[in-house]
Scaffold this motif. Structure first.
Motif, short mmCIF file in Angstrom:
data_model
loop_
_atom_site.label_atom_id
_atom_site.label_comp_id
_atom_site.label_asym_id
_atom_site.label_seq_id
_atom_site.Cartn_x
_atom_site.Cartn_y
_atom_site.Cartn_z
N ASP A 196 0.83 -1.20 0.00
CA ASP A 196 0.00 0.00 0.00
C ASP A 196 0.86 1.26 0.00
O ASP A 196 0.52 2.27 -0.62
N LYS A 197 2.03 1.20 0.65
CA LYS A 197 2.94 2.34 0.65
C LYS A 197 3.58 2.54 -0.72
O LYS A 197 3.81 3.67 -1.16
N VAL A 198 3.84 1.44 -1.40
CA VAL A 198 4.39 1.52 -2.75
C VAL A 198 3.39 2.17 -3.70
O VAL A 198 3.72 3.09 -4.46
N PHE A 199 2.13 1.71 -3.65
CA PHE A 199 1.11 2.28 -4.52
C PHE A 199 0.79 3.73 -4.15
O PHE A 199 0.47 4.53 -5.01
N LEU A 200 0.87 4.06 -2.86
CA LEU A 200 0.68 5.45 -2.44
C LEU A 200 1.77 6.33 -3.04
O LEU A 200 1.49 7.42 -3.55
N THR A 201 3.01 5.86 -2.99
CA THR A 201 4.12 6.63 -3.56
C THR A 201 3.94 6.81 -5.06
O THR A 201 4.13 7.92 -5.59
N LEU A 202 3.54 5.76 -5.76
CA LEU A 202 3.31 5.85 -7.20
C LEU A 202 2.13 6.78 -7.51
O LEU A 202 2.16 7.52 -8.50
N TYR A 203 1.12 6.75 -6.66
CA TYR A 203 -0.04 7.63 -6.82
C TYR A 203 0.37 9.09 -6.68
O TYR A 203 -0.04 9.95 -7.47
N ILE A 204 1.21 9.37 -5.68
CA ILE A 204 1.69 10.75 -5.47
C ILE A 204 2.54 11.20 -6.65
O ILE A 204 2.37 12.31 -7.18
N LEU A 205 3.47 10.35 -7.09
CA LEU A 205 4.36 10.71 -8.20
C LEU A 205 3.60 10.92 -9.50
O LEU A 205 3.91 11.84 -10.27
N SER A 206 2.57 10.10 -9.74
CA SER A 206 1.79 10.25 -10.97
C SER A 206 0.99 11.55 -10.94
O SER A 206 0.81 12.20 -11.99
N ASN A 207 0.52 11.95 -9.76
CA ASN A 207 -0.18 13.24 -9.64
C ASN A 207 0.76 14.40 -9.91
O ASN A 207 0.40 15.37 -10.59
N ILE A 208 1.99 14.31 -9.37
CA ILE A 208 2.98 15.36 -9.62
C ILE A 208 3.30 15.45 -11.11
O ILE A 208 3.41 16.55 -11.67
N ALA A 209 3.43 14.29 -11.77
CA ALA A 209 3.71 14.28 -13.21
C ALA A 209 2.55 14.84 -14.01
O ALA A 209 2.74 15.58 -14.99
N LEU A 210 1.31 14.50 -13.59
CA LEU A 210 0.12 14.97 -14.30
C LEU A 210 -0.03 16.48 -14.20
O LEU A 210 -0.15 17.18 -15.22
N PHE A 211 -0.03 17.00 -12.99
CA PHE A 211 -0.28 18.43 -12.80
C PHE A 211 0.98 19.27 -13.01
O PHE A 211 0.89 20.43 -13.40
N GLY A 212 2.14 18.69 -12.75
CA GLY A 212 3.37 19.42 -13.01
C GLY A 212 3.75 19.45 -14.47
O GLY A 212 4.55 20.29 -14.90
N GLY A 213 3.16 18.56 -15.27
CA GLY A 213 3.48 18.50 -16.69
C GLY A 213 2.46 19.19 -17.58
O GLY A 213 2.40 18.92 -18.78
N VAL A 214 1.65 20.08 -16.99
CA VAL A 214 0.61 20.78 -17.76
C VAL A 214 1.20 21.50 -18.97
O VAL A 214 0.64 21.48 -20.07
N TYR A 215 2.34 22.14 -18.78
CA TYR A 215 2.94 22.93 -19.86
C TYR A 215 3.29 22.06 -21.07
O TYR A 215 3.17 22.49 -22.22
N TRP A 216 3.70 20.81 -20.83
CA TRP A 216 4.15 19.95 -21.92
C TRP A 216 3.05 19.02 -22.43
O TRP A 216 3.23 18.34 -23.43
N SER A 217 1.91 18.95 -21.76
CA SER A 217 0.88 17.99 -22.13
C SER A 217 -0.33 18.70 -22.75
O SER A 217 -0.32 19.91 -22.95
N LYS A 218 -1.37 17.92 -22.99
CA LYS A 218 -2.61 18.45 -23.55
C LYS A 218 -3.58 18.90 -22.46
O LYS A 218 -4.74 19.18 -22.76
#
Length: 266
Positions: A196-218
């Motif tokens: 559960d800690k592994v998936f929580l970490t991946l969930y946090i990282l994917s959110n950072i990539a999603l919202f932090g990558g707004v400039y480069w994404s659609k």
């Protein structure tokens, strides 16, 4: 699992103020990334210049009532149902992903800001909305990614080919997938778990990539594309047609080549 509020359990070890701060930070990244992209690509400048130019070539002036009706119809018909994609699997996949994402995000904000304190009791409705939204996002997103992408179908590229334009859909799918996996492993209530800690970490990282990558994404397209759809319909109504010629009153001629294969290009 469906009635589990994973954020309430997380708040037992991490203060809820940090969870709320994370959400606010992600919202700030959306605003910052969108503004920078609009400035760099000059989308707003083009939009207003084009609207000003089209207004000069309008053949009639729209009243306030007609303008309001056109805007309302565009929101209900074109934007809310993605009618530009026509009838078919592609439209269904987009609608599933769009409304699933809306449910997923809205429920996330409500669960974190309203139901992470020790004395609060999470209504099943919001927990189920969070899970149902994530599931809808996965169904629509994976359906689109594996079977319906334009370049894969029309240009014979492999399904695993990734370009910058795919950043949004992949990070969104990662958020929903890892969120569901985190909630499931957390709901098992077993001692000394690590997954559960592994998936929580991946969930946090994917959110950072999603919202932090707004400039480069659609991602930013979700914000200013509705405005473009409204402007298009207003231009058709006032006769300016975005400075394009009117449709020709003549039969469509495609030639015999169109019969050689089933239509599969978008």
């Amino acid at each position: 699992m469906m009635t589990n509020n994973p954020f309430a359990v997380l708040a037992e070890t991490i203060p809820s103020v940090f969870l709320q701060g994370f959400v606010i930070t992600m919202l700030s990244l959306i605003v910052i990334g969108t503004v920078i992209q609009m400035i760099h690509h000059k989308n707003i400048t083009y939009f207003f210049n084009n609207a000003k130019k089209a207004k000069l070539s309008a053949t009639r002036e729209l009243g306030a009532g007609e303008t309001t009706a056109i805007i309302a119809k565009t929101i209900v018909h074109d934007i809310a149902t993605t009618s530009e994609l026509g009838a078919g699997k592609r439209r269904v996949a987009h609608v599933l992903g769009m409304y699933g994402t809306i449910l997923f995000w809205v429920a996330t904000v409500v669960l974190i800001f309203s139901y992470t304190s020790s004395e609060s009791v999470t209504p099943n409705f919001w927990s189920m909305m969070w899970h149902v939204g994530a599931i809808m996002t996965c169904v629509g997103g994976y359906w689109f990614w594996l079977f319906l992408r334009v370049d894969v179908l029309a240009e014979a590229h492999p399904w695993y080919r990734i370009i910058k334009a795919d950043l949004f859909v992949l990070t969104l799918l990662a958020c929903a997938t890892f969120g569901l996996a985190w909630s499931y492993t957390q709901s098992l209530n077993l001692e000394n778990r690590w997954d559960d800690k592994v998936f929580l970490t991946l969930y946090i990282l994917s959110n950072i990539a999603l919202f932090g990558g707004v400039y480069w994404s659609k991602f930013a397209h979700m914000i200013y594309k509705p405005g473009a759809a409204i402007q298009k319909n207003l231009a058709e109504a006032d006769g300016s047609r975005d400075n394009l010629p009117p449709f020709a009153d003549a039969p469509k001629q495609f030639g015999l080549g169109i019969k050689r294969e089933q239509p599969k290009h978008y």
